[in-house]
Design a protein around this motif. Structure first.
Motif, PDB file in Angstrom:
ATOM      1  N   LEU A   7     -19.893  -0.301  59.023  1.00 26.18           N
ATOM      2  CA  LEU A   7     -18.900  -1.313  58.670  1.00 26.18           C
ATOM      3  C   LEU A   7     -19.115  -1.799  57.234  1.00 26.18           C
ATOM      4  O   LEU A   7     -18.159  -1.940  56.466  1.00 26.18           O
ATOM      5  CB  LEU A   7     -18.981  -2.479  59.653  1.00 26.18           C
ATOM      6  CG  LEU A   7     -17.882  -3.516  59.605  1.00 26.18           C
ATOM      7  CD1 LEU A   7     -16.514  -2.902  59.865  1.00 26.18           C
ATOM      8  CD2 LEU A   7     -18.161  -4.612  60.616  1.00 26.18           C
ATOM      9  N   GLY A  25      -9.050  -6.167  55.861  1.00 34.29           N
ATOM     10  CA  GLY A  25      -9.015  -5.898  57.292  1.00 34.29           C
ATOM     11  C   GLY A  25     -10.388  -5.824  57.930  1.00 34.29           C
ATOM     12  O   GLY A  25     -10.518  -5.951  59.147  1.00 34.29           O
ATOM     13  N   LEU A  26     -11.430  -5.638  57.128  1.00 35.38           N
ATOM     14  CA  LEU A  26     -12.795  -5.581  57.641  1.00 35.38           C
ATOM     15  C   LEU A  26     -13.418  -6.964  57.806  1.00 35.38           C
ATOM     16  O   LEU A  26     -14.456  -7.112  58.445  1.00 35.38           O
ATOM     17  CB  LEU A  26     -13.673  -4.745  56.704  1.00 35.38           C
ATOM     18  CG  LEU A  26     -13.280  -3.279  56.551  1.00 35.38           C
ATOM     19  CD1 LEU A  26     -14.062  -2.640  55.406  1.00 35.38           C
ATOM     20  CD2 LEU A  26     -13.518  -2.527  57.854  1.00 35.38           C
ATOM     21  N   LEU A  27     -12.785  -7.972  57.222  1.00 36.17           N
ATOM     22  CA  LEU A  27     -13.353  -9.318  57.215  1.00 36.17           C
ATOM     23  C   LEU A  27     -12.935 -10.118  58.446  1.00 36.17           C
ATOM     24  O   LEU A  27     -11.782 -10.072  58.877  1.00 36.17           O
ATOM     25  CB  LEU A  27     -12.915 -10.056  55.950  1.00 36.17           C
ATOM     26  CG  LEU A  27     -13.295  -9.389  54.623  1.00 36.17           C
ATOM     27  CD1 LEU A  27     -12.784 -10.211  53.445  1.00 36.17           C
ATOM     28  CD2 LEU A  27     -14.791  -9.165  54.528  1.00 36.17           C
ATOM     29  N   HIS A  28     -13.874 -10.862  58.980  1.00 33.80           N
ATOM     30  CA  HIS A  28     -13.649 -11.718  60.143  1.00 33.80           C
ATOM     31  C   HIS A  28     -12.714 -12.864  59.744  1.00 33.80           C
ATOM     32  O   HIS A  28     -12.824 -13.388  58.640  1.00 33.80           O
ATOM     33  CB  HIS A  28     -15.001 -12.271  60.615  1.00 33.80           C
ATOM     34  CG  HIS A  28     -14.971 -12.842  61.981  1.00 33.80           C
ATOM     35  ND1 HIS A  28     -14.457 -14.089  62.255  1.00 33.80           N
ATOM     36  CD2 HIS A  28     -15.407 -12.326  63.164  1.00 33.80           C
ATOM     37  CE1 HIS A  28     -14.575 -14.328  63.547  1.00 33.80           C
ATOM     38  NE2 HIS A  28     -15.145 -13.278  64.122  1.00 33.80           N
ATOM     39  N   LEU A  31     -14.467 -16.360  58.349  1.00 38.66           N
ATOM     40  CA  LEU A  31     -15.416 -15.846  57.375  1.00 38.66           C
ATOM     41  C   LEU A  31     -16.307 -16.933  56.785  1.00 38.66           C
ATOM     42  O   LEU A  31     -15.907 -18.097  56.702  1.00 38.66           O
ATOM     43  CB  LEU A  31     -14.596 -15.194  56.247  1.00 38.66           C
ATOM     44  CG  LEU A  31     -15.311 -14.470  55.143  1.00 38.66           C
ATOM     45  CD1 LEU A  31     -16.015 -13.236  55.687  1.00 38.66           C
ATOM     46  CD2 LEU A  31     -14.304 -14.056  54.079  1.00 38.66           C
ATOM     47  N   PRO A  49     -10.408 -14.656  54.624  1.00 36.95           N
ATOM     48  CA  PRO A  49     -10.325 -13.414  53.865  1.00 36.95           C
ATOM     49  C   PRO A  49      -9.453 -13.536  52.602  1.00 36.95           C
ATOM     50  O   PRO A  49      -9.764 -12.936  51.575  1.00 36.95           O
ATOM     51  CB  PRO A  49      -9.718 -12.428  54.869  1.00 36.95           C
ATOM     52  CG  PRO A  49     -10.188 -12.939  56.198  1.00 36.95           C
ATOM     53  CD  PRO A  49     -10.140 -14.448  56.052  1.00 36.95           C
ATOM     54  N   VAL A 108     -22.507  -9.240  60.969  1.00 33.86           N
ATOM     55  CA  VAL A 108     -21.379  -8.639  61.675  1.00 33.86           C
ATOM     56  C   VAL A 108     -21.195  -9.361  63.004  1.00 33.86           C
ATOM     57  O   VAL A 108     -22.153  -9.561  63.749  1.00 33.86           O
ATOM     58  CB  VAL A 108     -21.614  -7.135  61.898  1.00 33.86           C
ATOM     59  CG1 VAL A 108     -20.499  -6.527  62.726  1.00 33.86           C
ATOM     60  CG2 VAL A 108     -21.764  -6.409  60.560  1.00 33.86           C
ATOM     61  N   ASP A 110     -18.205  -9.501  66.272  1.00 34.09           N
ATOM     62  CA  ASP A 110     -16.963  -8.975  66.870  1.00 34.09           C
ATOM     63  C   ASP A 110     -16.414  -7.779  66.092  1.00 34.09           C
ATOM     64  O   ASP A 110     -15.199  -7.618  65.965  1.00 34.09           O
ATOM     65  CB  ASP A 110     -15.895 -10.071  66.938  1.00 34.09           C
ATOM     66  CG  ASP A 110     -16.333 -11.298  67.714  1.00 34.09           C
ATOM     67  OD1 ASP A 110     -17.086 -11.129  68.695  1.00 34.09           O
ATOM     68  OD2 ASP A 110     -15.947 -12.423  67.326  1.00 34.09           O
ATOM     69  N   LYS A 112     -16.493  -7.220  62.944  1.00 31.72           N
ATOM     70  CA  LYS A 112     -15.962  -7.607  61.626  1.00 31.72           C
ATOM     71  C   LYS A 112     -17.091  -8.188  60.778  1.00 31.72           C
ATOM     72  O   LYS A 112     -18.094  -8.672  61.293  1.00 31.72           O
ATOM     73  CB  LYS A 112     -14.855  -8.661  61.755  1.00 31.72           C
ATOM     74  CG  LYS A 112     -13.638  -8.217  62.528  1.00 31.72           C
ATOM     75  CD  LYS A 112     -12.731  -7.410  61.648  1.00 31.72           C
ATOM     76  CE  LYS A 112     -11.426  -7.107  62.383  1.00 31.72           C
ATOM     77  NZ  LYS A 112     -10.508  -6.384  61.541  1.00 31.72           N
ATOM     78  N   LYS A 114     -18.556 -11.019  59.138  1.00 35.17           N
ATOM     79  CA  LYS A 114     -18.408 -12.459  59.360  1.00 35.17           C
ATOM     80  C   LYS A 114     -19.037 -13.288  58.246  1.00 35.17           C
ATOM     81  O   LYS A 114     -18.517 -14.337  57.871  1.00 35.17           O
ATOM     82  CB  LYS A 114     -19.045 -12.821  60.709  1.00 35.17           C
ATOM     83  CG  LYS A 114     -19.278 -14.281  60.965  1.00 35.17           C
ATOM     84  CD  LYS A 114     -18.082 -14.957  61.520  1.00 35.17           C
ATOM     85  CE  LYS A 114     -18.496 -16.342  62.016  1.00 35.17           C
ATOM     86  NZ  LYS A 114     -17.444 -17.249  62.115  1.00 35.17           N
TER      87      LYS A 114
END
Length: 131
Positions: A7, A25-28, A31, A49, A108, A110, A112, A114
């Protein structure tokens, strides 16, 4: 642990391609993103994000040619990944090249990204931005 490293690698790959939607899209959604306090774009801990886009990615694109953040070493334990690498770029205003080592600590949650904490020699970056 491989999934957490993958990730984080995906984040750097998206950044390298200039794939902003992929990167975001990779970010919780909840954040916690903190740049190093001496970094020119530091403004506390960002919580969304969109803050990463507006307070970091857009200014980097505005201020630097060929900016890159390349991580080449990853250390993982549980939900935490430490990446070690180098920032590079040429400041558009001064024409000065910059190379600054960094350490990033990621969490990380979920599936994503974080949490992000940046550690870097911010003086090397600031010098490239000074006439």
């Amino acid at each position: 642990m491989t999934a957490t490293i993958d990730l984080v690698r995906a984040f750097y790959a998206a950044l390298g391609r200039g794939d902003v939607p992929g990167l975001l899209g990779l970010l919780h959604p909840e954040l916690e993103w903190t740049e190093a306090e001496g970094f020119p774009y530091y403004s506390g801990t960002w919580r969304e994000p969109e803050d990463v886009l507006n307070k970091l990615i857009a200014p980097l694109m505005r201020d630097w040619d060929n900016f890159s953040a390349v991580a080449d070493d990853f250390i993982a334990e549980g939900d935490r990944v430490v990446s070690l690498g180098v920032y590079r770029g040429v400041n558009k205003a001064t024409g000065k090249a910059m190379r600054a080592p960094f350490a990033h600590v990621w969490r990380v949650t979920d599936g994503k990204l974080k949490r992000f904490d940046m550690y870097a020699d911010t003086l090397l970056i600031a010098r490239a931005m000074q006439p």
